[in-house]
Design a protein around this motif. Sequence first.
Motif, PDB file in Angstrom:
ATOM      1  N   ASP A  61       2.112  12.995  -2.598  1.00 54.69           N
ATOM      2  CA  ASP A  61       2.533  11.691  -2.546  1.00 54.69           C
ATOM      3  C   ASP A  61       1.411  10.841  -3.128  1.00 54.69           C
ATOM      4  N   VAL A  62       1.610   9.737  -3.871  1.00 49.56           N
ATOM      5  CA  VAL A  62       0.810   8.536  -4.010  1.00 49.56           C
ATOM      6  C   VAL A  62       1.511   7.521  -4.272  1.00 49.56           C
ATOM      7  N   TYR A  63       1.145   6.480  -3.485  1.00 48.07           N
ATOM      8  CA  TYR A  63       1.759   5.005  -3.602  1.00 48.07           C
ATOM      9  C   TYR A  63       0.669   3.986  -3.129  1.00 48.07           C
ATOM     10  N   LEU A  64       1.490   2.517  -3.592  1.00 49.83           N
ATOM     11  CA  LEU A  64       0.345   1.465  -3.409  1.00 49.83           C
ATOM     12  C   LEU A  64       1.055   0.792  -2.203  1.00 49.83           C
ATOM     13  N   ILE A  65       0.254   0.185  -1.450  1.00 50.45           N
ATOM     14  CA  ILE A  65       0.688  -0.995  -0.644  1.00 50.45           C
ATOM     15  C   ILE A  65      -0.023  -2.204  -0.922  1.00 50.45           C
ATOM     16  N   SER A  66       0.858  -3.363  -1.020  1.00 53.98           N
ATOM     17  CA  SER A  66       0.321  -4.482  -1.686  1.00 53.98           C
ATOM     18  C   SER A  66      -0.379  -5.339  -0.434  1.00 53.98           C
ATOM     19  N   PRO A  67      -1.286  -6.319  -0.658  1.00 54.27           N
ATOM     20  CA  PRO A  67      -1.690  -7.044   0.172  1.00 54.27           C
ATOM     21  C   PRO A  67      -1.090  -7.811   0.928  1.00 54.27           C
TER      22      PRO A  67
END
Length: 71
Positions: A61-67
């Motif tokens: 899994d690859v994902y982004l978490i926003s500021p």
Amino acid sequence: MRHYRSGEFMDDAAFPFRAFPAPVPFSIEPHTHDFMELVFVVEGEGTHEIAGTPTSIAAGDVYLISPGVSH
């Protein structure tokens, strides 16, 4: 809830990137920060609570978490 700032983690303001390997299993208190976080799950599986929602994660899994988003 702790709020981390980029200056606490980034060694060079001109290249704001840092790799942080987390052991499996890994646990940290919920927090936010003022920078984007890219998560790449190398091995295992578990749950990552993002913005109050438990999310199943597993190797690959690859994902982004926003500021500003708690996790």
